[in-house]
Design a protein around this motif. Structure first.
Motif, PDB file in Angstrom:
ATOM      1  N   ILE A   9       0.830  -1.206   0.000  1.00 13.76           N
ATOM      2  CA  ILE A   9       0.000   0.000   0.000  1.00 13.76           C
ATOM      3  C   ILE A   9       0.861   1.252   0.000  1.00 13.76           C
ATOM      4  O   ILE A   9       0.634   2.195  -0.782  1.00 13.76           O
ATOM      5  N   ALA A  10       1.883   1.284   0.867  1.00 12.67           N
ATOM      6  CA  ALA A  10       2.722   2.479   0.987  1.00 12.67           C
ATOM      7  C   ALA A  10       3.474   2.762  -0.311  1.00 12.67           C
ATOM      8  O   ALA A  10       3.553   3.921  -0.762  1.00 12.67           O
ATOM      9  N   GLY A  11       4.023   1.714  -0.938  1.00 11.42           N
ATOM     10  CA  GLY A  11       4.774   1.915  -2.171  1.00 11.42           C
ATOM     11  C   GLY A  11       3.929   2.436  -3.309  1.00 11.42           C
ATOM     12  O   GLY A  11       4.432   3.108  -4.216  1.00 11.42           O
ATOM     13  N   SER A  12       2.632   2.157  -3.283  1.00 15.52           N
ATOM     14  CA  SER A  12       1.740   2.613  -4.353  1.00 15.52           C
ATOM     15  C   SER A  12       1.483   4.109  -4.296  1.00 15.52           C
ATOM     16  O   SER A  12       1.001   4.690  -5.277  1.00 15.52           O
ATOM     17  N   PHE A  13       1.784   4.742  -3.172  1.00 12.57           N
ATOM     18  CA  PHE A  13       1.620   6.188  -3.049  1.00 12.57           C
ATOM     19  C   PHE A  13       2.896   6.934  -3.420  1.00 12.57           C
ATOM     20  O   PHE A  13       2.930   8.163  -3.365  1.00 12.57           O
ATOM     21  N   LEU A  14       3.939   6.190  -3.771  1.00 14.51           N
ATOM     22  CA  LEU A  14       5.185   6.809  -4.193  1.00 14.51           C
ATOM     23  C   LEU A  14       5.316   6.713  -5.711  1.00 14.51           C
ATOM     24  O   LEU A  14       4.615   5.958  -6.368  1.00 14.51           O
ATOM     25  N   SER A  15       6.254   7.473  -6.263  1.00 11.09           N
ATOM     26  CA  SER A  15       6.470   7.490  -7.705  1.00 11.09           C
ATOM     27  C   SER A  15       7.058   6.168  -8.176  1.00 11.09           C
ATOM     28  O   SER A  15       7.983   5.637  -7.559  1.00 11.09           O
ATOM     29  N   TRP A  16       6.527   5.653  -9.280  1.00 10.87           N
ATOM     30  CA  TRP A  16       7.027   4.406  -9.855  1.00 10.87           C
ATOM     31  C   TRP A  16       7.928   4.655 -11.065  1.00 10.87           C
ATOM     32  O   TRP A  16       8.779   3.824 -11.359  1.00 10.87           O
ATOM     33  N   SER A  17       7.726   5.755 -11.757  1.00 10.10           N
ATOM     34  CA  SER A  17       8.433   5.988 -13.015  1.00 10.10           C
ATOM     35  C   SER A  17       8.989   7.404 -13.046  1.00 10.10           C
ATOM     36  O   SER A  17       8.345   8.356 -12.595  1.00 10.10           O
ATOM     37  N   PHE A  18      10.238   7.548 -13.581  1.00 10.51           N
ATOM     38  CA  PHE A  18      10.823   8.877 -13.708  1.00 10.51           C
ATOM     39  C   PHE A  18      10.125   9.695 -14.803  1.00 10.51           C
ATOM     40  O   PHE A  18       9.709  10.820 -14.546  1.00 10.51           O
ATOM     41  N   PRO A  19       9.952   9.169 -16.028  1.00 10.47           N
ATOM     42  CA  PRO A  19       9.178   9.922 -17.030  1.00 10.47           C
ATOM     43  C   PRO A  19       7.696   9.954 -16.640  1.00 10.47           C
ATOM     44  O   PRO A  19       7.190   9.060 -15.966  1.00 10.47           O
ATOM     45  N   ASP A  20       7.011  10.986 -17.096  1.00 12.92           N
ATOM     46  CA  ASP A  20       5.602  11.136 -16.730  1.00 12.92           C
ATOM     47  C   ASP A  20       4.646  10.706 -17.833  1.00 12.92           C
ATOM     48  O   ASP A  20       3.443  10.986 -17.756  1.00 12.92           O
ATOM     49  N   ASP A  21       5.159  10.037 -18.873  1.00  9.41           N
ATOM     50  CA  ASP A  21       4.310   9.638 -20.000  1.00  9.41           C
ATOM     51  C   ASP A  21       4.257   8.128 -20.176  1.00  9.41           C
ATOM     52  O   ASP A  21       4.030   7.621 -21.276  1.00  9.41           O
ATOM     53  N   VAL A  22       4.461   7.385 -19.080  1.00  7.79           N
ATOM     54  CA  VAL A  22       4.452   5.925 -19.134  1.00  7.79           C
ATOM     55  C   VAL A  22       3.250   5.400 -18.355  1.00  7.79           C
ATOM     56  O   VAL A  22       3.061   5.757 -17.184  1.00  7.79           O
ATOM     57  N   LEU A  23       2.412   4.569 -19.015  1.00  5.08           N
ATOM     58  CA  LEU A  23       1.240   3.958 -18.364  1.00  5.08           C
ATOM     59  C   LEU A  23       0.400   5.009 -17.646  1.00  5.08           C
ATOM     60  O   LEU A  23       0.030   4.863 -16.482  1.00  5.08           O
ATOM     61  N   GLY A  24       0.106   6.072 -18.361  1.00  2.00           N
ATOM     62  CA  GLY A  24      -0.594   7.191 -17.730  1.00  2.00           C
ATOM     63  C   GLY A  24       0.439   8.148 -17.180  1.00  2.00           C
ATOM     64  O   GLY A  24       1.244   8.715 -17.897  1.00  2.00           O
ATOM     65  N   ASP A  25       0.456   8.291 -15.877  1.00  2.00           N
ATOM     66  CA  ASP A  25       1.469   9.100 -15.203  1.00  2.00           C
ATOM     67  C   ASP A  25       1.756   8.474 -13.851  1.00  2.00           C
ATOM     68  O   ASP A  25       0.957   8.585 -12.913  1.00  2.00           O
ATOM     69  N   LEU A  26       2.902   7.790 -13.744  1.00  2.00           N
ATOM     70  CA  LEU A  26       3.281   7.115 -12.503  1.00  2.00           C
ATOM     71  C   LEU A  26       4.402   7.857 -11.786  1.00  2.00           C
ATOM     72  O   LEU A  26       5.064   7.287 -10.922  1.00  2.00           O
ATOM     73  N   SER A  27       4.604   9.126 -12.134  1.00  2.00           N
ATOM     74  CA  SER A  27       5.775   9.854 -11.638  1.00  2.00           C
ATOM     75  C   SER A  27       5.492  10.743 -10.437  1.00  2.00           C
ATOM     76  O   SER A  27       6.406  11.369  -9.912  1.00  2.00           O
ATOM     77  N   VAL A  28       4.241  10.836  -9.991  1.00  2.00           N
ATOM     78  CA  VAL A  28       3.876  11.784  -8.930  1.00  2.00           C
ATOM     79  C   VAL A  28       3.799  11.055  -7.593  1.00  2.00           C
ATOM     80  O   VAL A  28       3.173   9.991  -7.486  1.00  2.00           O
ATOM     81  N   ASN A  29       4.438  11.635  -6.563  1.00  4.04           N
ATOM     82  CA  ASN A  29       4.363  11.079  -5.217  1.00  4.04           C
ATOM     83  C   ASN A  29       3.044  11.458  -4.552  1.00  4.04           C
ATOM     84  O   ASN A  29       2.555  12.587  -4.725  1.00  4.04           O
ATOM     85  N   PHE A  30       2.501  10.528  -3.805  1.00  6.92           N
ATOM     86  CA  PHE A  30       1.295  10.746  -2.998  1.00  6.92           C
ATOM     87  C   PHE A  30       0.074  11.134  -3.840  1.00  6.92           C
ATOM     88  O   PHE A  30      -0.852  11.764  -3.349  1.00  6.92           O
ATOM     89  N   TYR A  31       0.092  10.766  -5.115  1.00 13.37           N
ATOM     90  CA  TYR A  31      -1.072  10.993  -5.989  1.00 13.37           C
ATOM     91  C   TYR A  31      -1.152   9.822  -6.966  1.00 13.37           C
ATOM     92  O   TYR A  31      -0.821   9.951  -8.139  1.00 13.37           O
ATOM     93  N   PRO A  32      -1.565   8.650  -6.474  1.00 18.23           N
ATOM     94  CA  PRO A  32      -1.563   7.443  -7.313  1.00 18.23           C
ATOM     95  C   PRO A  32      -2.571   7.524  -8.450  1.00 18.23           C
ATOM     96  O   PRO A  32      -3.662   8.072  -8.282  1.00 18.23           O
ATOM     97  N   ASN A  33      -2.176   6.980  -9.600  1.00 17.28           N
ATOM     98  CA  ASN A  33      -3.140   6.914 -10.698  1.00 17.28           C
ATOM     99  C   ASN A  33      -3.921   5.608 -10.604  1.00 17.28           C
ATOM    100  O   ASN A  33      -3.796   4.855  -9.632  1.00 17.28           O
ATOM    101  N   GLY A  34      -4.705   5.311 -11.628  1.00 11.68           N
ATOM    102  CA  GLY A  34      -5.596   4.147 -11.551  1.00 11.68           C
ATOM    103  C   GLY A  34      -4.869   2.833 -11.360  1.00 11.68           C
ATOM    104  O   GLY A  34      -5.309   1.971 -10.586  1.00 11.68           O
ATOM    105  N   LEU A  35      -3.748   2.647 -12.066  1.00  9.98           N
ATOM    106  CA  LEU A  35      -3.012   1.392 -11.954  1.00  9.98           C
ATOM    107  C   LEU A  35      -2.415   1.222 -10.559  1.00  9.98           C
ATOM    108  O   LEU A  35      -2.349   0.106 -10.032  1.00  9.98           O
ATOM    109  N   GLN A  36      -1.983   2.320  -9.941  1.00 10.02           N
ATOM    110  CA  GLN A  36      -1.458   2.230  -8.577  1.00 10.02           C
ATOM    111  C   GLN A  36      -2.581   1.965  -7.574  1.00 10.02           C
ATOM    112  O   GLN A  36      -2.389   1.256  -6.591  1.00 10.02           O
ATOM    113  N   LEU A  37      -3.757   2.527  -7.847  1.00  9.13           N
ATOM    114  CA  LEU A  37      -4.896   2.276  -6.956  1.00  9.13           C
ATOM    115  C   LEU A  37      -5.315   0.805  -7.003  1.00  9.13           C
ATOM    116  O   LEU A  37      -5.854   0.291  -6.013  1.00  9.13           O
TER     117      LEU A  37
END
Length: 580
Positions: A44-72
């Motif tokens: 759960i905790a890791g899903s609230f952190l950034s997964w990807s450095f670029p912001d154009d991969v699988l939606g946007d996985l680059s923002v901390n504490f703002y999970p997108n659908g795949l992280q949710l």
């Protein structure tokens, strides 16, 4: 759950008969539960952190504490894991008496590991380097591995069968409403995913979570609840289907897919009468859908229509359905005297004869009726009074386009087909079909009109397919012979077998899977048939009764499972006593 292999104890007399899972080092260790809990927390905790450095991969996985659908989705897996851990040991332990929490946790852990591994590979592939995976992705993967390791060391503790769980009516109704709401928003989210890899990851999440709930026994309890609250479930399902277009924001692309799914599902429900109830293998069923479509096209206002009579659409629907039913009678009368493989061959030939006949009615090789291989194009949209199906309409501030209009019309037709199917299934006719399917000779010896009921199944299924075909002609704008090839009949039959023969929900699920996946996973189009065949092989090996099977079908395919038969018999006795 007495049938679970994980209930076997490690000190079994025959060491070789003990499953490998029971002989694992650390099995039953005191560290198993804390280890799994730490894994769920990291998940759960890791899903609230950034997964990807670029912001154009699988939606946007680059923002901390703002999970997108795949992280949710991973957050949902983590929350489910925590709930099952608390059911295994903690304040929800009474729930753990009914559910196999250990088995559910293993599937959640396995699903999380596969999900995160696939996500990390996708990030590395799309960005060109695995170094572009941020620490959040690795933390989540470590959490998934810890959860899987801890769950593998847990020992199943459930002592009661969820088939006999007693719950209050209000709780059951609320559960059905929540489940249907999740289905609605899940379908809306899945169709909104434009990236094929993201869609595949969501399917992986949904599949693994469903497997976990199945292994835990949740779906066993839901099956009993659904039987007790059938009317609530039915009205709720249609409410969800009705509200679905309002979740798409006027997207014609998504609603086009949804209407194609409905056409396919409505046709498969008609085939379900022939195959699922009567047990007749029909490999040319697509011809009846084509007959209805050609009637709808010929009697439309298209400039290429060859008949000058333009009756109202309600009349066209009835004519198309009747023409298909007559074709069912014509092909059924001589061919239903054979059975099994011979019937399959004859019906396959009928489907090909229909396609070639439609291509020859061009004025040169036969009467000028269908314009031959060119078909009938430029079919105008339907109009009911002042309502034009081709024009967008605004409802509650939401614009509903052309395909949404056809979606609602097809929803009405599908509801009618479902109503007819259920009434027939619960009637003496339905019981006669089932008797023929199980043993034709025994049914005939007991006085069942075998030939008459088989013929009625053929004609009735063709009638329902013809209704769907008349709408399909206007939806597709054109009708050509190459739309009705043998492969389409094979996919219809696969939808019935995959979902569950003889059930409504099973066929709807099977039709949705087989029609939706090719549309969203176009990057594997070249391997579609190979994957489809592999899935069918696995289904026939591990779940031959289908994804959503009736209790009768389960017993037919698992006749040697005495425990299953006893459990189902006890449930039927309890239901009979409750009604009395």
């Amino acid at each position: 759950m007495s049938t679970s292999t994980t209930d076997l104890t490690p000190d079994h007399d025959d060491h070789e008969a003990v499953p490998l899972l029971e002989r694992m080092p650390g099995r039953g260790s005191a560290a198993a539960w804390p280890l799994a809990l730490v894994g769920a927390a990291l998940l759960i905790a890791g899903s609230f952190l950034s997964w990807s450095f670029p912001d154009d991969v699988l939606g946007d996985l680059s923002v901390n504490f703002y999970p997108n659908g795949l992280q949710l989705c991973v957050v949902a897996l983590g929350i489910a894991a925590v709930i099952f851990l608390l059911a295994y040991r903690g304040p929800l332990s009474r729930l753990g008496d009914w559910l196999d929490a250990a088995s559910a946790l293993r599937w959640i852990g396995l699903g999380a590991v596969i999900y995160m591994a696939a996500t990390i590979i996708a990030i590395g592939w799309q960005t060109g380097a695995i170094l572009n995976v941020n620490p959040g992705g690795w933390i989540t993967l470590i959490g998934a591995l810890l959860l899987l390791a801890g769950s593998l060391m847990l020992v199943s503790r459930n002592t009661r069968d969820p088939l006999f769980a007693k719950t209050s009516s209000w709780f059951e109704i609320i559960t059905i409403i929540v489940l249907l709401a999740l289905v609605l928003f899940g379908a809306a989210y899945a169709l909104g995913l434009e990236d094929a890899v993201s869609f595949a990851l969501f399917l992986l999440f949904a599949g693994m979570l469903s497997m976990a709930l199945t292994k835990a026994g949740v779906f066993t309890w839901l099956g009993v609840v659904s039987q007790k609250n059938r009317q609530v479930l039915m009205f709720g399902a249609f409410a969800v289907a009705f509200l679905f277009p309002f979740t798409q924001g006027g997207s014609d692309e998504n609603m086009s897919i949804a209407t194609q799914v409905l056409i396919f599902a409505a046709t498969a429900l008609g085939l379900n009468i022939v195959v699922g109830l009567a047990g007749l293998l029909d490999l040319g069923y697509i011809a009846f859908l084509g007959a209805g479509a050609y009637v709808g096209a010929i009697l439309s206002n298209s400039a290429f229509a060859t008949i000058g009579w333009k009756p109202p659409f309600i009349v066209v629907v009835l004519i198309g359905a009747l023409v298909s039913a007559i074709l069912g009678l014509i092909i059924g009368s001589p061919t239903l005297r054979v059975s099994g493989d011979y019937l399959a061959i004859v019906t396959l030939a009928f489907g090909e004869i229909f396609r070639f006949t439609m291509g020859n009615l061009d004025g040169n090789n036969g009467p000028d009726l269908t314009n031959g291989p060119n078909g009938i194009p430029a079919i105008p949209d339907l109009k009911f009074g002042s309502f034009d199906f081709g024009q967008p309409h605004e409802v509650f501030g939401i614009t509903l386009g052309r395909f949404a209009n056809y979606y609602f019309l097809l929803l009405v037709i599908a509801a009618f087909i479902i109503f007819v199917f259920i009434r027939l299934n619960n009637s003496r006719i339905g019981r006669g079909w089932v008797a023929i399917r199980e043993d034709e000779k025994a049914a005939e010896a007991m006085g069942v009109n075998v030939f008459g009921l088989k013929l009625f199944a053929f004609a009735g299924g063709a009638f329902l397919a013809g209704m769907a075909g008349t709408v399909k002609a206007h939806h597709d704008v054109s009708v050509t012979p190459d739309q009705y090839i043998f492969l389409e009949s094979a996919f219809l039959l696969a939808a019935v077998v995959l979902g569950g023969m003889g059930t409504v929900a099973g066929v709807l699920v099977g039709a949705t899977i087989l029609k939706l996946l090719p549309e969203k996973l176009r990057f594997i189009a070249d391997y579609r048939l190979m994957i489809f065949g592999l899935v069918l092989v696995l289904m026939m090996r591990f779940r031959p009764e289908g994804l959503i099977a009736s209790q009768r079908r389960k017993l037919e395919f698992h006749h040697d499972d005495e425990d299953l038969a006893q459990r189902i018999e006890e449930v039927h006795l309890e239901e009979a006593e409750a009604k009395a």
